[in-house]
Scaffold this active site. Structure first.
Site, mmCIF file in Angstrom:
data_model
loop_
_atom_site.group_PDB
_atom_site.id
_atom_site.type_symbol
_atom_site.label_atom_id
_atom_site.label_comp_id
_atom_site.label_asym_id
_atom_site.label_seq_id
_atom_site.Cartn_x
_atom_site.Cartn_y
_atom_site.Cartn_z
ATOM 1 N NE ARG A 221 -4.235 -1.545 0.170
ATOM 2 C CZ ARG A 221 -4.381 -2.646 -0.574
ATOM 3 N NH1 ARG A 221 -3.403 -2.996 -1.413
ATOM 4 N NH2 ARG A 221 -5.477 -3.379 -0.490
ATOM 5 C CG HIS A 269 -2.775 -0.932 -7.052
ATOM 6 N ND1 HIS A 269 -3.333 -0.289 -5.976
ATOM 7 C CD2 HIS A 269 -2.635 -2.240 -6.661
ATOM 8 C CE1 HIS A 269 -3.526 -1.151 -4.983
ATOM 9 N NE2 HIS A 269 -3.103 -2.341 -5.390
#
Length: 306
Positions: A221, A269
């Site tokens: 993250r 991502h």
């Protein structure tokens, strides 16, 4: 049996028919405010209203590996949250990380830059013993990554909250051994769950513990890394660079320093994407097991946040 589905960004038009086909005895519908009570919720980044309204849930299934978005909500007492065990993500993550490690170690980014300028260059081969890889977080994905990197004969370190034994991996655990883990590693791969304890874990102090000339790969993250501290460590020469797949704000805002930094590689991502068919099959198996009174893997410990 009734299942309600909600996703902030996944395709309901594919998930709902897939769940219905995997559980033909169930009624699967898209959640909307005021929807009928359901036995199970299959969700990704749901609103608080869904959890407040659905008072009859037996379990909540998260359609991704990371549950940090759910942990920020007020969860119904006594209702288990169940994450995906793998569903095809661990092999993708291993591919991505091995590629990033090897690209840096073999200086393929430098060759790519030279070739683009028409320069035929040569770099002295590096020794793997000088590039120990540290995997920060040894869950399902982290363990697969550590084992995969070890196949290329890199020394591999692993850090986790509690002790773990993995063949070919030197293990560190707990807060007391975090600095030693970082000092033993030259390439650090972040695969931690995001919790209050791990947010900003890769700050100036911790980045300074990594071996000089180190390299950071973040596939967990964005909030694990303090952006300004990472940039300072690279620009100051302590770190050689970074590969980043996750960011504090996604999409990464235009104008952010990461976009054009010559020593930072970014991707959108995409290191490990949820595979719909495998995920649906796994969730369906777990719902069937719960219906039969069996226990299932992947239950989240709310106190720990993962």
């Amino acid at each position: 049996m009734r299942i309600t589905y909600y996703s902030a960004d996944m395709d309901a038009a594919s998930w709902i028919p897939g769940l219905q086909a995997a559980l033909p005895g169930a009624t699967v519908t898209l959640w909307e405010p005021g929807a009928p009570q359901a036995d199970y919720a299959v969700v990704w980044k749901p609103p608080q209203q869904l959890l407040d309204e659905q008072t009859s849930l037996k379990a909540i299934f998260n359609t991704g590996a990371g549950v940090d978005a759910l942990m920020q909500l007020r969860l119904p007492a006594g209702v288990p949250v169940i994450r995906l065990d793998d569903a095809g993500m661990s092999v993708q993550m291993a591919e991505y990380v091995c590629h990033a490690v090897i690209r840096h170690f073999r200086e393929l980014d430098g060759y790519e830059s030279d070739m683009a300028m028409g320069k035929w260059s040569f770099r002295k081969p590096r020794s793997r013993v000088d590039y120990p890889v540290g995997v920060l977080g040894l869950g399902v994905l982290g363990e697969r990554v550590a084992k995969s990197v070890a196949q290329f004969d890199f020394p591999v370190n692993g850090w986790s909250q509690s002790p773990k034994t993995i063949a070919g991996v030197q293990s560190f655990h707990g807060a007391a051994q975090l600095d030693a883990f970082l000092a033993a590693s030259r390439i650090v791969v972040c695969l931690l769950p995001l919790t209050p304890d791990t947010e900003n874990i890769l700050n100036a102090q911790r980045l300074a513990q990594i071996r000089p000339g180190g390299y950071v790969i973040n596939v967990a993250r964005g909030a694990h890394v303090v952006d300004a501290d990472l940039l300072a460590a690279i620009d100051g020469g302590h770190l050689a660079g970074a590969t980043l797949d996750v960011f504090r704000v996604e999409p990464l805002p235009q104008g952010h320093a990461f976009w054009n930094h010559p020593k930072i590689t970014i991707t959108p991502h995409t290191s490990a994407r949820t595979l719909r068919s495998e995920s649906i099959a796994q969730i369906a198996r777990k719902i069937a097991a719960l219906q039969n009174g069996q226990t299932v893997a992947g239950r989240v410990d709310a106190a720990r946040g993962y």
